[in-house]
Every structure is written in structure tokens, then in C-alpha cells.
Design a protein around this motif. Structure first.
Motif, PDB file in Angstrom:
ATOM      1  N   UNK A  10       0.830  -1.206   0.000  1.00  0.00           N
ATOM      2  CA  UNK A  10       0.000   0.000   0.000  1.00  0.00           C
ATOM      3  C   UNK A  10       0.868   1.261   0.000  1.00  0.00           C
ATOM      4  N   UNK A  11       1.914   1.258   0.846  1.00  0.00           N
ATOM      5  CA  UNK A  11       2.789   2.436   0.907  1.00  0.00           C
ATOM      6  C   UNK A  11       3.534   2.597  -0.422  1.00  0.00           C
ATOM      7  N   UNK A  12       3.947   1.483  -1.026  1.00  0.00           N
ATOM      8  CA  UNK A  12       4.641   1.562  -2.318  1.00  0.00           C
ATOM      9  C   UNK A  12       3.711   2.109  -3.406  1.00  0.00           C
ATOM     10  N   UNK A  13       2.455   1.613  -3.421  1.00  0.00           N
ATOM     11  CA  UNK A  13       1.503   2.127  -4.431  1.00  0.00           C
ATOM     12  C   UNK A  13       1.212   3.605  -4.200  1.00  0.00           C
ATOM     13  N   UNK A  14       1.086   3.990  -2.925  1.00  0.00           N
ATOM     14  CA  UNK A  14       0.826   5.396  -2.596  1.00  0.00           C
ATOM     15  C   UNK A  14       2.004   6.264  -3.045  1.00  0.00           C
ATOM     16  N   UNK A  15       3.217   5.760  -2.811  1.00  0.00           N
ATOM     17  CA  UNK A  15       4.412   6.524  -3.179  1.00  0.00           C
ATOM     18  C   UNK A  15       4.485   6.708  -4.691  1.00  0.00           C
ATOM     19  N   UNK A  16       4.092   5.660  -5.411  1.00  0.00           N
ATOM     20  CA  UNK A  16       4.095   5.761  -6.870  1.00  0.00           C
ATOM     21  C   UNK A  16       3.149   6.876  -7.340  1.00  0.00           C
ATOM     22  N   UNK A  17       1.961   6.895  -6.766  1.00  0.00           N
ATOM     23  CA  UNK A  17       1.009   7.940  -7.167  1.00  0.00           C
ATOM     24  C   UNK A  17       1.477   9.336  -6.751  1.00  0.00           C
ATOM     25  N   UNK A  18       2.072   9.408  -5.580  1.00  0.00           N
ATOM     26  CA  UNK A  18       2.603  10.692  -5.121  1.00  0.00           C
ATOM     27  C   UNK A  18       3.745  11.144  -6.036  1.00  0.00           C
ATOM     28  N   UNK A  19       4.607  10.203  -6.415  1.00  0.00           N
ATOM     29  CA  UNK A  19       5.740  10.539  -7.292  1.00  0.00           C
ATOM     30  C   UNK A  19       5.239  11.073  -8.635  1.00  0.00           C
ATOM     31  N   UNK A  20       4.131  10.494  -9.123  1.00  0.00           N
ATOM     32  CA  UNK A  20       3.564  10.986 -10.384  1.00  0.00           C
ATOM     33  C   UNK A  20       3.106  12.441 -10.250  1.00  0.00           C
ATOM     34  N   UNK A  21       2.500  12.754  -9.110  1.00  0.00           N
ATOM     35  CA  UNK A  21       2.046  14.134  -8.871  1.00  0.00           C
ATOM     36  C   UNK A  21       3.229  15.097  -8.808  1.00  0.00           C
ATOM     37  N   UNK A  22       4.309  14.633  -8.189  1.00  0.00           N
ATOM     38  CA  UNK A  22       5.516  15.453  -8.107  1.00  0.00           C
ATOM     39  C   UNK A  22       6.090  15.649  -9.514  1.00  0.00           C
ATOM     40  N   UNK A  23       6.177  14.533 -10.270  1.00  0.00           N
ATOM     41  CA  UNK A  23       6.748  14.605 -11.620  1.00  0.00           C
ATOM     42  C   UNK A  23       5.929  15.535 -12.520  1.00  0.00           C
ATOM     43  N   UNK A  24       4.611  15.562 -12.278  1.00  0.00           N
ATOM     44  CA  UNK A  24       3.744  16.409 -13.094  1.00  0.00           C
ATOM     45  C   UNK A  24       3.758  17.859 -12.614  1.00  0.00           C
ATOM     46  N   UNK A  25       4.490  18.115 -11.557  1.00  0.00           N
ATOM     47  CA  UNK A  25       4.603  19.491 -11.060  1.00  0.00           C
ATOM     48  C   UNK A  25       3.444  19.939 -10.188  1.00  0.00           C
ATOM     49  N   UNK A  26       2.575  18.989  -9.807  1.00  0.00           N
ATOM     50  CA  UNK A  26       1.418  19.391  -8.991  1.00  0.00           C
ATOM     51  C   UNK A  26       1.709  19.385  -7.491  1.00  0.00           C
ATOM     52  N   UNK A  27       2.769  18.713  -7.096  1.00  0.00           N
ATOM     53  CA  UNK A  27       3.174  18.738  -5.683  1.00  0.00           C
ATOM     54  C   UNK A  27       4.654  19.080  -5.622  1.00  0.00           C
ATOM     55  N   UNK A  28       4.987  20.026  -4.756  1.00  0.00           N
ATOM     56  CA  UNK A  28       6.380  20.412  -4.544  1.00  0.00           C
ATOM     57  C   UNK A  28       7.009  19.417  -3.561  1.00  0.00           C
ATOM     58  N   UNK A  29       8.128  18.764  -3.940  1.00  0.00           N
ATOM     59  CA  UNK A  29       8.741  17.787  -3.023  1.00  0.00           C
ATOM     60  C   UNK A  29       8.977  18.355  -1.628  1.00  0.00           C
ATOM     61  N   UNK A  30       9.245  19.638  -1.548  1.00  0.00           N
ATOM     62  CA  UNK A  30       9.491  20.269  -0.242  1.00  0.00           C
ATOM     63  C   UNK A  30       8.250  20.249   0.641  1.00  0.00           C
ATOM     64  N   UNK A  31       7.093  20.111   0.033  1.00  0.00           N
ATOM     65  CA  UNK A  31       5.842  20.122   0.801  1.00  0.00           C
ATOM     66  C   UNK A  31       5.417  18.728   1.284  1.00  0.00           C
ATOM     67  N   UNK A  32       6.162  17.707   0.859  1.00  0.00           N
ATOM     68  CA  UNK A  32       5.754  16.339   1.217  1.00  0.00           C
ATOM     69  C   UNK A  32       6.052  16.047   2.689  1.00  0.00           C
ATOM     70  N   UNK A  33       5.014  15.707   3.414  1.00  0.00           N
ATOM     71  CA  UNK A  33       5.190  15.266   4.803  1.00  0.00           C
ATOM     72  C   UNK A  33       4.315  14.032   5.022  1.00  0.00           C
ATOM     73  N   UNK A  34       4.230  13.551   6.253  1.00  0.00           N
ATOM     74  CA  UNK A  34       3.478  12.319   6.529  1.00  0.00           C
ATOM     75  C   UNK A  34       2.016  12.464   6.117  1.00  0.00           C
ATOM     76  N   UNK A  35       1.481  13.629   6.339  1.00  0.00           N
ATOM     77  CA  UNK A  35       0.072  13.858   6.012  1.00  0.00           C
ATOM     78  C   UNK A  35      -0.155  13.779   4.495  1.00  0.00           C
ATOM     79  N   UNK A  36       0.822  14.253   3.725  1.00  0.00           N
ATOM     80  CA  UNK A  36       0.719  14.184   2.258  1.00  0.00           C
ATOM     81  C   UNK A  36       0.655  12.729   1.812  1.00  0.00           C
ATOM     82  N   UNK A  37       1.580  11.935   2.335  1.00  0.00           N
ATOM     83  CA  UNK A  37       1.615  10.524   1.934  1.00  0.00           C
ATOM     84  C   UNK A  37       0.317   9.815   2.337  1.00  0.00           C
ATOM     85  N   UNK A  38      -0.173  10.129   3.530  1.00  0.00           N
ATOM     86  CA  UNK A  38      -1.404   9.477   4.020  1.00  0.00           C
ATOM     87  C   UNK A  38      -2.579   9.703   3.064  1.00  0.00           C
TER      88      UNK A  38
END
Ligand code: IPE
Ligand code: IPE
Ligand code: MG
Length: 239
Positions: A141-169
Motif C-alpha cells: 500500500x505504501x509503495x503504491x501510494x508513493x508511486x502515485x505521489x511521485x507521479x504528482x511530483x513529476x507532473x509538477x502538482x506537488x512540490x517535493x518540499x511540501x511532502x510530509x506524513x500527512x501528504x503521503x497518508x
């Protein structure tokens, strides 16, 4: 309930273990134990409203359970299909909202369709929120979540600096659910076997000897009562 009343576990998660040993003790095939186990679920769900348990999450099949014999795996899959077909109406009428967590990609089409239909049928219910973990693994589940989060980062919709536990959740299968307050595992094994790794960071645990097909609403009520005696500190010092 007045404000001084002890706070119950609003969310209970259960690792329903021991079906195989229950059957073995009776000289019956493992699938017989799984059938008996499935029959327990109705009683436990029905007990929830009176115990103040609004969320119940049950572990039905793990990402590691594919390692079992093909006969057991296919027996379990057909049991899940039959269970949904048989229980859908009762769940709906009793105000249960059903959700499934886990990776659906590896499950057969017919089962996934039944799961989708049950989620849709019960989407407006709010008395009890029943979540069934099916082909679920905490690491997966965490790996699948990370994949989706990474896609958002790659697309420029999430700034890596803003990623915290709440973002991943927010990307986990459980994003709409509160964390479990109490995790119960039946059958005497004291391990979590890849269940809700992230979400149970501060859960209270109960490892009990009872095999899942013998677990009753009365024992469930006792564990809920015991939970109310526990002091949860969440890392703080309580004066
Ligand atoms: C739990 O019971 C149900 C599933 C994992 C599907 P088991 O099948 O693990 O029963 P034991 O642990 O072998 O007794
Ligand atoms: C955990 O039980 C999975 C479910 C209850 C669905 P297992 O029986 O698969 O866990 P291990 O193998 O004893 O750790
Ligand atoms: Mg087991």
C-alpha cells in the motif's frame, strides 16, 4: 454518553487468523475453517453500533497469502464472491457502508465487479463503516501510494518540499478512514503480518488465543471494555 465516560475504540481493526487450525482440529479441510470464519463476520459487524465502534476493518487476504496452494487460494476467492453475493442485501439494510482496501489488479474480474457494486450499493450508509482488506499488504500500500505521489511530483502538482506524513497518508487506500484505535489478532500469533503498518503507529494491540471461527460478540465486547481502561499517551507525558 457524558463527556467523563471512557472513550471507546471508534475504529477496531481485526486480523482474522486461525481458520486453518480451527478446521485441522476438527479433521476438516482448511476451506471448512474459512467458511466458518466468514460466518463470524456478520455477528461482529452487528455488535459494533452498541459498542460505539463506527469503523471496523477486517483482514481477509494478504498480499502474501498467494503463497498458499492454488486450491486454497481459489477456494478463498470463490468464498469472497459468494459472501458478497449473499451478504450484500443484509449489509445494505443494516446501514453498513462497505469499502475494500488492497490492490485489486491481481483479483479476478468477477470479484472486482462484485466489490465495486457493493461499495456503490452501500455508499450512502453511515451507521457502520466496514472495510475489508483483500489482497492487502501494508508495504504494498505504501509503495503504491508513493508511486502515485511521485507521479504528482513529476507532473509538477506537488512540490517535493511540501511532502510530509500527512501528504503521503492522502495517497493511501485508507485516506478516508481514521487510524485504528484498537487492533485485535486472534489465534495466538503476536505479529502484524503486514497489516495497516502506517495506520497502526499508535494503535493499541490485543493478541488473543481464540481462533477466529470461535470469536464471539461477547469476547469482542470484553476487548472493547478493556481498551477503555488503557491510557494512551501518543508520546506525551500525562500528568
Ligand atoms: C486466516 O486464517 C485467514 C486467512 C489468512 C485467509 P488462516 O488460514 O491463516 O489460519 P491458520 O493461521 O492457518 O490457522
Ligand atoms: C494474516 O494471517 C492475514 C490474514 C488474516 C488475512 P496469516 O496467517 O497469513 O499470517 P502469518 O503467515 O501467520 O504471518
Ligand atoms: Mg494464519
Amino acid at each position: 454518553m457524558d463527556s467523563a465516560a471512557p472513550k471507546g475504540p471508534g475504529h477496531v481493526a481485526v486480523i482474522m487468523d486461525g481458520n486453518g487450525r480451527w478446521a485441522q482440529k476438527r479433521g476438516r479441510p482448511r476451506l471448512f475453517g474459512h467458511q466458518a470464519g466468514a460466518r463470524r463476520v456478520r455477528e461482529i459487524v452487528a455488535a459494533c453500533p452498541d459498542l460505539g465502534v463506527k469503523y471496523l476493518t477486517i483482514f481477509a487476504f494478504s498480499t502474501e497469502n498467494w503463497k498458499r496452494t492454488q486450491a486454497e487460494v481459489s477456494g478463498l476467492m470463490s468464498l469472497f464472491r459468494r459472501y458478497i453475493e449473499r451478504e450484500a442485501r443484509t449489509l445494505f439494510e443494516r446501514g453498513v457502508r462497505v469499502r475494500f482496501i488492497g490492490d485489486r489488479m491481481k483479483l479476478d474480474e468477477k470479484l472486482v465487479r462484485l466489490m465495486d457494486e457493493l461499495e456503490l450499493l452501500t455508499a450512502d450508509n453511515d451507521l457502520i463503516h466496514l472495510t475489508v482488506a483483500l489482497n492487502y499488504g501494508g508495504r504494498d500500500e505504501v509503495a503504491r501510494a508513493t508511486k502515485r505521489l511521485a507521479r504528482e511530483v513529476a507532473a509538477g502538482r506537488i512540490d517535493p518540499e511540501d511532502v510530509d506524513a500527512e501528504t503521503l497518508a492522502r495517497f493511501l487506500d485508507t485516506y478516508v478512514l481514521p487510524d485504528p484505535d484498537l487492533v485485535i489478532r486472534t489465534s495466538g500469533e503476536a505479529r502484524i503480518s503486514n497489516f495497516l503498518l502506517w495506520q497502526s503507529a499508535y494503535s493499541e494491540y490485543e493478541f488473543i488465543e481464540t481462533l477466529w471461527p470461535d470469536f464471539t460478540a461477547a469476547e469482542f465486547a470484553k476487548l472493547v471494555a478493556a481498551f477503555q481502561q488503557r491510557e494512551r499517551r501518543f508520546g506525551a507525558v500525562v500528568s
